[in-house]
Design an enzyme around this catalytic site. Sequence first.
Site, mmCIF file in Angstrom:
data_model
loop_
_atom_site.group_PDB
_atom_site.id
_atom_site.type_symbol
_atom_site.label_atom_id
_atom_site.label_comp_id
_atom_site.label_asym_id
_atom_site.label_seq_id
_atom_site.Cartn_x
_atom_site.Cartn_y
_atom_site.Cartn_z
ATOM 1 N N GLY A 95 30.503 54.173 68.760
ATOM 2 C CA GLY A 95 29.249 53.873 69.470
ATOM 3 C C GLY A 95 29.479 52.775 70.499
ATOM 4 O O GLY A 95 30.600 52.564 70.964
ATOM 5 N N ILE A 129 29.318 49.380 70.382
ATOM 6 C CA ILE A 129 30.175 48.228 70.082
ATOM 7 C C ILE A 129 31.621 48.687 69.890
ATOM 8 O O ILE A 129 32.559 48.053 70.391
ATOM 9 C CB ILE A 129 29.636 47.439 68.856
ATOM 10 N N SER A 179 34.470 59.214 64.870
ATOM 11 C CA SER A 179 33.083 59.313 65.286
ATOM 12 C C SER A 179 32.594 60.726 64.971
ATOM 13 O O SER A 179 33.399 61.660 64.953
ATOM 14 C CB SER A 179 32.991 59.059 66.797
ATOM 15 N N ARG A 180 31.300 60.858 64.706
ATOM 16 C CA ARG A 180 30.781 62.205 64.469
ATOM 17 C C ARG A 180 30.894 63.040 65.741
ATOM 18 O O ARG A 180 31.250 64.185 65.730
ATOM 19 C CB ARG A 180 29.307 62.128 64.052
ATOM 20 N N ARG A 217 28.788 45.881 58.746
ATOM 21 C CA ARG A 217 28.045 45.542 57.524
ATOM 22 C C ARG A 217 29.033 45.505 56.373
ATOM 23 O O ARG A 217 29.884 46.400 56.225
ATOM 24 C CB ARG A 217 26.953 46.588 57.231
ATOM 25 N N GLU A 271 26.015 39.425 51.091
ATOM 26 C CA GLU A 271 25.605 38.324 51.950
ATOM 27 C C GLU A 271 24.289 37.700 51.522
ATOM 28 O O GLU A 271 23.368 38.467 51.187
ATOM 29 C CB GLU A 271 25.432 38.908 53.361
ATOM 30 N N HIS A 276 28.565 35.727 59.769
ATOM 31 C CA HIS A 276 27.747 36.728 60.453
ATOM 32 C C HIS A 276 27.246 36.212 61.812
ATOM 33 O O HIS A 276 26.043 36.081 62.041
ATOM 34 C CB HIS A 276 26.564 37.167 59.574
ATOM 35 N N ILE A 277 28.214 35.948 62.690
ATOM 36 C CA ILE A 277 27.861 35.375 64.006
ATOM 37 C C ILE A 277 28.217 36.318 65.159
ATOM 38 O O ILE A 277 28.338 35.880 66.306
ATOM 39 C CB ILE A 277 28.530 33.992 64.232
ATOM 40 N N GLY A 278 28.359 37.613 64.859
ATOM 41 C CA GLY A 278 28.743 38.567 65.901
ATOM 42 C C GLY A 278 27.896 38.470 67.165
ATOM 43 O O GLY A 278 28.420 38.444 68.280
HETATM 44 C C1 DGY Z 1 23.003 43.240 64.102
HETATM 45 O O1 DGY Z 1 22.356 43.102 65.142
HETATM 46 O O2 DGY Z 1 22.859 44.211 63.368
HETATM 47 C C2 DGY Z 1 23.997 42.177 63.783
HETATM 48 O O3 DGY Z 1 24.548 42.326 62.547
HETATM 49 C C3 DGY Z 1 23.427 40.792 63.965
HETATM 50 O O4 DGY Z 1 23.267 40.564 65.277
#
Ligand code: DGY
Length: 323
Positions: A160, A162, A181-182, A242, A271, A289-291
Amino acid sequence: MIQKSKFKVFITREIPNAAIKLLKDKGYNVRVYSKDSPIPVKELYKNIKDADAVISLLNEKFDVAVFDKMEKCKIIANYAVGYNNIDIEYAKKKNIIITNTPDVLTDSTADLAMALVLACARKIIEAEKYVHAGKFKGWKPKLFLGIEIKDKMFGILGGGRIGTAVAIRAKAFGAKIIYLSRRKNQYLEDSTGAKKVSLDTLLKTSDFISIHLPLTDKTYHLLNKEKLSLMKKTSVLINTARGEIVDEKILIRILKQKKICCAGFDVFENEPNINPELLELGNVVALPHIGSATVEARTNMALLAAENIISVLSGKGAITPVL
Ligand code: DGY
């Protein structure tokens, strides 16, 4: 004169002000839970009861019990691209629109995935701690030897937005790209020369594996014992999607036994509780979790959530609905 009733918007935590201003400028009555801790259930129930719209966070479960407390809510704008915290089927039954925040956090999340790749490949965290501990006494031929990304096989789990952004970055570092990927992603293939492969091929052949799948019933523990054992002894696993996509207990065992080289996590299975065994491992880089945690991404996520609410409440429909 009859006073037009104001729409009520409840935001479950403080988000960038630009979004709150946008909603207030519309004349909406905006309430924000302003403590820097998860909202207690009682407080949530009290505030969503008469809300026309809610901005929710990824760590709040919107299940049947929560939905049933909402008397007139039309939209829940989830402040995240992932929406596994929301019971989508029940939302549909209740005629509540759910939106997320795609695109605006793609680059920030992809940058962080690459930061984890580099941290693992070049032992950056270990090396940094070594300097801070006063252990650096001079250049050594074998000090913190890492691996290059160039010419390595880079597997993207999830083609996708990202996943594609990470693939483009990895390609710029000289990696060869494969992806799961599907659907075929022509843009990803054209821009990186990537090949679509099966999960087993990706796991068996990749030197780096980066996870960019949504969490669903199908992807829960997708990387289980059988699948994790396919990975190469030298491979690096990165997860910014996740935590529940990986069976963390099995992964810990595999990392302990050095059956893979190392792993970089921005997300965890339970988490915010992190398995203490994971943190004892020397071959793990762990982030909280700072993406999407950049000023740009978080501001645009907030604005998109607010714009979705305005659009729905003014009868124009959602901009980024998840259904
Ligand atoms: C999301 O948007 O799903 C991320 O995990 C947090 O920004």
